[in-house]
Write a protein that holds these residues in place. Structure first.
Motif: not given
Length: 515
Positions: A381, A384, A421-423, A429, A490, A493
Motif C-alpha cells: 500500500y 498509505e 482503502t479510502w480514509d 477504512a 481509493d 484507484s
C-alpha cells in the motif's frame, strides 16, 4: 500531550457512536402513498410512493411465519390495495459475541417482508435486480436501516433494488431437527426465509420493471456471509446469477459455518436451561423471547468452549448464530478442501474487504511490526501511512483471500477482488465504510463524491454484465491464483497484482499457508 488526548477523545467518541449505531440505526422514513405507484403482485395489489422518479415499496410481505422455528408459508391473497408506505417488522434480535442486539421494539417472528426501489413499474423494461442482505452477523440488524435506502442506487444505475427482512439469531437458527419432522429445517430457517424472498422476486419483480433472470445478491459483513450461504445451498439454485461479498466472512462464519455436532450440543443446552424435554418440545413455542435469549447466550458460550471455536475479536472462544451444515439444506461449508461449494458453480463473484475493518476501533491490531513487515506493508500500500501499518486487517482479509482463491480454483464463474482503502475520517477504512459509497449516497467533497460514483457504478456494472467497471477506474481484471488481480479503491484507484501476499504471509504464516 493535550492535542494527543483530544485526538484520542475524538476517536473514542467516534468509536462509541459507530458501535452504538451498528445496533441502533435510524430507519427508512414512512412516505406518502401515491396512486401512481400501484402494482399488481401475485397475491394482490400494493400501493407504494413516488419521489424524484423512484417508486418505493416498503414492508411488502413475501411469506408468512405462522409458528416459530419452521419455514414460512405463502402469503394469503388480499382484497383491495395494500399500502406499502412504511417499513414492516424486523426479526427479533439476538446478542452477538457478547454484544446485545438491542431492544425488541418493532420485531416479530412474522418478519418476512421486503423493500423495493425502482425507476419504473409495468413498463416492460428488464432492469438488473440488486438484492441487499443486511449485516449484523446472522443475529442482529434489519433491512429497514436508513443507510440501506436504495433510492439513490436505483436512480443512478437504472436498476431495481430490493432489501430483505428475515429471521435471525435464535429465531432463525435454533436447531430442533432432532425433535421431529416439523422442525426439519429449523437450523436454517433464516435462510429458508431468504430463499422464499428470492422465489417471490422470481414471480413478481417484472411488475416492478425488473428482470428475474438477472438477479445479483449483495451484502456486507453478515450480509456477505449470507450471500456465501446462498451460493452453497441447493435450495437457492437458479434464483440468482451473481454475488457480491463485502467484508463478509471470518474463518468460522463464511469460510465455514456451524457443524451439526456443535449445533446439536447447543440446542441440548438451551432446552435443558428452559426445562423442556423431547416429549414436550412444543413448549418451545410458548417460551418468552427474553427467556429464550438468556438461555441461548449462556449455551452459546459453553458450546464455544466445548468445541474450541475461536472468538474473532478477542482471545478465547465464542459462538455465533448462523447456518448449520446439516448435509441437506447446507450440504457443505462454502469453502471446501480443494474448491468451493458445488452449488456456487456458474455464479460470478465480486468480493473484497476494507483495509482496517475493526482494528482501529476494537483492538486486534498487529502489535509492533518488524522492519520486514513494515516494508511489506509499504510495498503493498504505497499510498498509505506507514505509521498505521500495524492497523492493517487480517481477521477478514485472510478469509476473503481463501474464499476468492477457492472460488477461482472452481473455474466456473469469474471472481473480481477489491480492497477499499479510502480514509477520510482518520478512523481508517473501517468495517462498513464502503456502504454509503455502494448505495450511491451523496458524499462531502469532490474526491469522495467521485469515488462514490466509481464504486456504485462498478457494483451496478457487475450486476448488469458480470464485469465491474466505471468511468475513471482502471480495467478491472478477474482474479486468479497466479496474478491475483485486485482493485484498490481509493481517491486514485489502481489495479494491483498479488499486492499483499507477502504481507499476509509475514503477519499470519499459518493462515496464509492454507491458500
Amino acid at each position: 500531550i493535550l492535542v494527543i488526548l483530544l485526538i484520542l477523545a475524538v476517536i473514542l467518541v467516534a468509536a462509541f457512536l459507530m458501535i452504538r449505531n451498528f445496533f441502533h440505526r435510524p430507519q427508512i422514513a414512512p412516505a406518502t402513498p401515491s396512486d401512481s405507484a400501484v402494482v399488481e403482485t401475485a397475491k394482490g395489489r400494493i400501493r407504494g410512493s413516488e419521489e424524484n422518479g423512484i417508486y418505493q415499496y416498503l414492508g411488502v410481505p413475501y411469506a408468512q411465519a405462522e409458528e416459530r422455528f419452521v419455514p414460512a408459508v405463502e402469503v394469503q391473497e388480499w382484497e383491495g390495495i395494500l399500502d406499502a408506505s412504511e417499513v414492516g417488522p424486523m426479526s427479533p434480535q439476538s446478542s452477538m459475541l457478547g454484544m446485545s442486539g438491542g431492544g425488541q421494539e418493532g420485531t416479530d417472528n412474522n418478519c418476512q417482508n421486503l423493500n423495493i426501489w425502482t425507476p419504473g413499474t409495468n413498463d416492460g423494461e428488464k432492469r438488473a435486480v440488486m438484492v441487499w442482505l443486511h449485516g449484523g452477523g446472522f443475529s442482529t440488524g434489519s433491512a429497514n436501516d436508513a443507510d440501506y435506502n436504495g433510492a439513490d442506487l436505483s436512480r443512478s444505475g437504472d436498476v431495481v433494488v430490493v432489501s430483505i427482512n428475515h429471521r435471525l439469531g435464535v429465531s432463525g437458527f435454533l436447531d430442533l431437527s432432532a425433535y421431529g419432522e416439523k422442525y426439519e429445517y429449523s437450523a436454517n430457517v433464516g435462510l429458508t426465509d431468504i430463499v422464499s424472498a428470492l422465489q417471490w422476486i422470481q414471480e413478481n419483480i417484472e411488475s416492478f420493471g425488473g428482470d428475474p433472470d438477472n438477479v445479483t445478491l449483495f451484502g456486507q459483513s453478515g450480509g456477505g456471509a449470507k450471500v456465501l450461504a446462498l451460493m452453497t445451498t441447493p435450495y437457492a439454485k437458479g434464483l440468482f446469477r451473481r454475488g457480491i461479498v463485502q467484508s463478509g466472512a471470518t474463518e468460522t462464519m463464511g469460510v465455514t459455518f456451524t457443524s451439526q455436532e456443535a449445533s446439536t450440543s447447543l440446542t441440548e443446552r438451551i432446552l435443558e436451561r428452559l426445562g423442556i424435554t423431547a416429549d414436550h418440545i412444543e413448549d418451545i413455542q410458548n417460551v418468552s423471547l427474553e427467556d429464550l435469549e438468556k438461555a441461548s447466550e449462556e449455551a452459546l458460550q459453553e458450546t464455544a468452549e466445548e468445541y474450541r471455536i475461536p472468538a474473532p475479536l478477542s482471545d478465547g472462544y465464542a459462538m455465533e448464530w448462523g447456518p448449520v451444515v446439516d448435509g441437506d439444506y447446507m450440504p457443505t461449508d462454502p469453502v471446501t478442501e480443494d474448491s468451493f461449494a458445488e452449488n456456487g458453480k456458474g455464479i460470478d463473484l465480486l468480493i473484497g474487504s476494507n483495509l482496517n475493518e475493526w482494528t482501529m476501533l476494537m483492538g486486534g491490531d498487529q502489535g509492533e511490526l518488524t522492519e520486514e513487515e513494515t516494508a511489506a506493508f509499504a510495498a503493498a500500500y504505497p499510498n498509505e501511512d506507514v505509521g498505521k501499518a500495524n492497523k492493517v486487517d487480517t481477521l477478514i482479509r485472510l478469509p476473503m483471500l481463501k474464499i476468492m482463491s477457492h472460488k477461482a480454483d472452481q473455474n466456473d464463474g469469474n471472481v473480481y477482488a477489491y480492497v477499499f482503502t479510502w480514509d477520510e475520517s482518520r478512523m481508517g477504512a473501517y468495517h462498513g465504510a464502503e456502504i454509503p459509497f455502494v448505495f450511491a449516497h451523496e458524499q462531502n467533497g469532490e474526491t469522495a463524491q467521485k469515488l462514490m460514483e466509481q464504486v456504485s457504478q462498478a457494483w451496478i456494472s457487475f450486476a448488469k454484465s458480470g464485469v465491474p467497471s466505471a468511468e475513471g477506474l482502471p480495467v478491472w481484471e478477474a482474479y486468479d491464483n497466479d496474478k491475483g488481480a485486485t482493485m484498490i479503491l481509493d481517491a486514485e484507484s489502481s489495479l494491483a497484482y498479488g499486492h499483499d501476499r507477502e504481507l499476509m504471509k509475514l503477519l499470519e504464516p499459518d493462515m496464509s499457508a492454507q491458500f
